[in-house]
Scaffold this motif. Structure first.
Motif, PDB file in Angstrom:
ATOM      1  N   PRO A  63       0.789  -1.281  -0.127  1.00 21.78           N
ATOM      2  CA  PRO A  63       0.029  -0.043  -0.027  1.00 21.78           C
ATOM      3  C   PRO A  63       0.911   1.142  -0.012  1.00 21.78           C
ATOM      4  O   PRO A  63       2.119   1.188   0.272  1.00 21.78           O
ATOM      5  CB  PRO A  63      -0.841  -0.355   1.253  1.00 21.78           C
ATOM      6  N   PRO A  64       0.387   2.276  -0.391  1.00 29.95           N
ATOM      7  CA  PRO A  64      -1.197   2.611  -0.856  1.00 29.95           C
ATOM      8  C   PRO A  64      -1.145   2.279  -2.219  1.00 29.95           C
ATOM      9  O   PRO A  64      -0.572   2.504  -3.159  1.00 29.95           O
ATOM     10  CB  PRO A  64      -1.258   4.304  -0.597  1.00 29.95           C
ATOM     11  N   CYS A  65      -2.294   1.242  -2.334  1.00 28.47           N
ATOM     12  CA  CYS A  65      -2.919   1.017  -3.871  1.00 28.47           C
ATOM     13  C   CYS A  65      -4.076   0.917  -3.862  1.00 28.47           C
ATOM     14  O   CYS A  65      -5.101   1.004  -2.775  1.00 28.47           O
ATOM     15  CB  CYS A  65      -2.264  -0.606  -3.991  1.00 28.47           C
ATOM     16  N   VAL A  66      -4.865   0.627  -4.989  1.00 28.16           N
ATOM     17  CA  VAL A  66      -6.304   0.378  -5.166  1.00 28.16           C
ATOM     18  C   VAL A  66      -6.100  -1.024  -6.238  1.00 28.16           C
ATOM     19  O   VAL A  66      -5.669  -0.928  -7.067  1.00 28.16           O
ATOM     20  CB  VAL A  66      -6.701   1.659  -6.039  1.00 28.16           C
ATOM     21  N   LEU A  67      -7.169  -1.777  -5.733  1.00 28.50           N
ATOM     22  CA  LEU A  67      -7.521  -2.930  -6.546  1.00 28.50           C
ATOM     23  C   LEU A  67      -8.758  -2.642  -7.372  1.00 28.50           C
ATOM     24  O   LEU A  67      -9.716  -2.466  -6.780  1.00 28.50           O
ATOM     25  CB  LEU A  67      -7.680  -4.232  -5.462  1.00 28.50           C
ATOM     26  N   LEU A  68      -8.537  -2.911  -8.561  1.00 28.30           N
ATOM     27  CA  LEU A  68      -9.648  -2.445  -9.633  1.00 28.30           C
ATOM     28  C   LEU A  68     -10.156  -3.647 -10.495  1.00 28.30           C
ATOM     29  O   LEU A  68      -9.220  -4.424 -10.940  1.00 28.30           O
ATOM     30  CB  LEU A  68      -9.202  -1.343 -10.707  1.00 28.30           C
ATOM     31  N   ILE A 101     -11.098  -1.232  -4.417  1.00 28.41           N
ATOM     32  CA  ILE A 101     -10.899  -1.462  -2.943  1.00 28.41           C
ATOM     33  C   ILE A 101      -9.552  -0.848  -2.774  1.00 28.41           C
ATOM     34  O   ILE A 101      -8.558  -0.836  -3.364  1.00 28.41           O
ATOM     35  CB  ILE A 101     -10.718  -2.830  -2.694  1.00 28.41           C
ATOM     36  N   LEU A 102      -9.635   0.419  -1.892  1.00 25.01           N
ATOM     37  CA  LEU A 102      -8.692   1.293  -1.496  1.00 25.01           C
ATOM     38  C   LEU A 102      -7.829   0.763  -0.427  1.00 25.01           C
ATOM     39  O   LEU A 102      -8.571   0.640   0.584  1.00 25.01           O
ATOM     40  CB  LEU A 102      -8.843   2.857  -1.662  1.00 25.01           C
ATOM     41  N   ILE A 103      -6.637   0.639  -0.385  1.00 28.54           N
ATOM     42  CA  ILE A 103      -5.930   0.191   0.827  1.00 28.54           C
ATOM     43  C   ILE A 103      -4.828   1.299   1.008  1.00 28.54           C
ATOM     44  O   ILE A 103      -3.664   1.451   0.391  1.00 28.54           O
ATOM     45  CB  ILE A 103      -5.067  -1.250   0.540  1.00 28.54           C
TER      46      ILE A 103
END
Length: 434
Positions: free
Chosen positions: A318-323, A429-431
């Motif tokens: 993170p920080p990352c976003v799962l699309l 989903i934002l982490i």
């Protein structure tokens, strides 16, 4: 610089910006002009515009606005969902019901087919197809009724069948889908522009493929019915068992003058959302644009991946976003107000169990999840705590397929109104950095 952005931009704001960017990327106004035929190349100077789907009216309007010739060259008819009509000068817009068809859709489909059958070798057809067209063109084969189609549609929607499986069945009960509309246009030339709402972007699955050949058979449709435990009306079973419902195949000579182009897809929408995430300091990770399966199961899997990232920094940091995109399914067992995106999201929230730093948005890019005029919803680390404080039991709500009721009570529903496009489900989903 990215660190400053991620520290100051609220997670919910960023998630909504990504969702809006995904929708904006699939607007017909953005994508259609490059695919219009040259007015000077039309044999008789006329372009007949037909089509169906949730985006079809917006597509028709975009055609008129981008048309480089005289608007008097245009005419035709498209069918869209109630509330999705937009004004056009030369192309008639008709509204009908979705996802369960109605009489307005039946009459519109009859008119569309009659128009197609009136065309000659000098005519050029522009066919505008997007998701939702299956329900909006409910013209049954001879011997079947609209009531038969409605009964089958309701059973398919509640069965847990994939969208591809649903469309195999629909194609073999229709007088207009499964290549039949294109066959009716013969000997006119047909250019079909598609906005994809199906996993894999298969043209035969978008609105059940009215202008493309179909490799599936009546026996394939029967096998799906048996596997999903659907109780067919006897008239419908007779059509499939006799082979009278066989669709138009890809090698049919009547399709020789047909061309198909994809102008917007789920992958394009995910890439637009990824750009927003990247600009805000989050690494975007596109997991897939064709993810299918039972919605609550997909929600649990996505939560498991998010937990591993948040707790272990694996397989991503993170920080990352799962699309992800695609189309999950729901096997209806309860009596709540549900949709596949809110069911997936509620299951995800339960599995996350309040994990700090994890937020998510899931919604349908057409603005309608299931039968509700609500696109989807948002969750955060406090979702379950707030639910319990209101006396809502998340597991009971999931068992009752009551995702919309659950998130509406929390004030976490995402309402867009008609988006005038449709490139299927959107999940983010934002982490956050721990």
């Amino acid at each position: 610089m990215h660190g400053d952005i991620t520290n100051h931009l609220p997670a919910r704001t960023l998630l909504r910006r990504m969702f809006d960017a995904a929708i904006a990327s699939a607007q017909p106004e953005v994508n259609i002009a490059a695919h219009l035929p040259d007015p000077a190349a039309l044999p008789n100077g006329r372009l007949v515009v037909i089509g169906a789907g949730k985006a079809s009216a917006a597509m028709a309007q975009a055609v008129e606005r981008a048309w480089p010739g005289d608007l008097s060259q245009l005419g035709g008819l498209v069918v869209t969902r109630y509330g999705y009509a937009v004004p056009c000068q030369r192309i008639e817009i008709v509204e009908a019901a979705h996802p369960v068809p109605d009489d307005a859709g039946l009459v519109a489909a009859q008119r569309l087919l009659a128009l197609a059958e009136s065309l000659g070798p000098q005519d050029t057809v522009l066919c505008l197809i997007s998701g939702g067209g299956s329900s909006l063109l409910p013209l049954p084969l001879p011997g079947l009724t609209l009531a038969d189609k409605q009964a089958v549609n309701r059973a398919l929607l509640a069965s847990g069948a994939t969208i591809g499986e649903m469309n195999v069945v629909r194609r073999h009960l229709s007088a207009i889908k499964g290549g039949r509309l294109a066959a009716a246009c013969h000997p006119a030339r047909v250019l079909t522009l598609l906005i994809s709402d199906v996993p894999g972007d298969q043209p035969a699955d978008i609105a059940s493929g009215p202008t493309v050949g179909d490799v599936s058979t009546c026996e394939d449709a029967l096998a799906i019915v048996r596997r999903c435990g659907i109780d067919l009306p006897e008239t419908v079973r007779a059509v499939l068992e006799s082979g009278r419902g066989e669709s138009v195949k890809p090698d049919d000579p009547r399709l020789a003058g047909c061309e198909t182009r994809m102008i917007a897809t789920p992958q394009m929408a995910l890439e637009a959302a990824a750009a927003v995430a990247r600009d805000s300091g989050y690494e975007p990770l596109i997991l897939g644009d064709a993810i299918e399966g039972e919605a609550r199961d997909v929600g649990k899997v996505l939560a498991g991946l998010a937990l591993q990232i948040a707790r272990r920094q694996q397989p991503f940091a993170p920080p990352c976003v799962l699309l992800s995109g695609g189309e999950t399914t729901v096997t209806v067992r309860g009596h709540g107000r549900g949709g596949r995106n809110v069911e997936c999201l509620l299951s995800c929230a339960i599995a996350l169990n309040g994990q700090s730093g994890v937020h998510a948005l899931m919604g349908d890019t057409d603005g309608v999840d299931g039968l509700e005029e609500t696109a989807g919803a948002l969750i955060g680390p406090d979702t379950l705590r707030r639910a319990w404080a209101q006396g809502l039991k998340p597991l009971d709500q999931l068992a009752d397929n009551n995702g919309h009721g659950f998130f509406e009570a929390l004030g976490d529903a995402v309402v867009t109104g008609p988006t005038l496009t449709n490139v299927n489900d959107f999940r983010a989903i934002l982490i956050e950095r721990g």
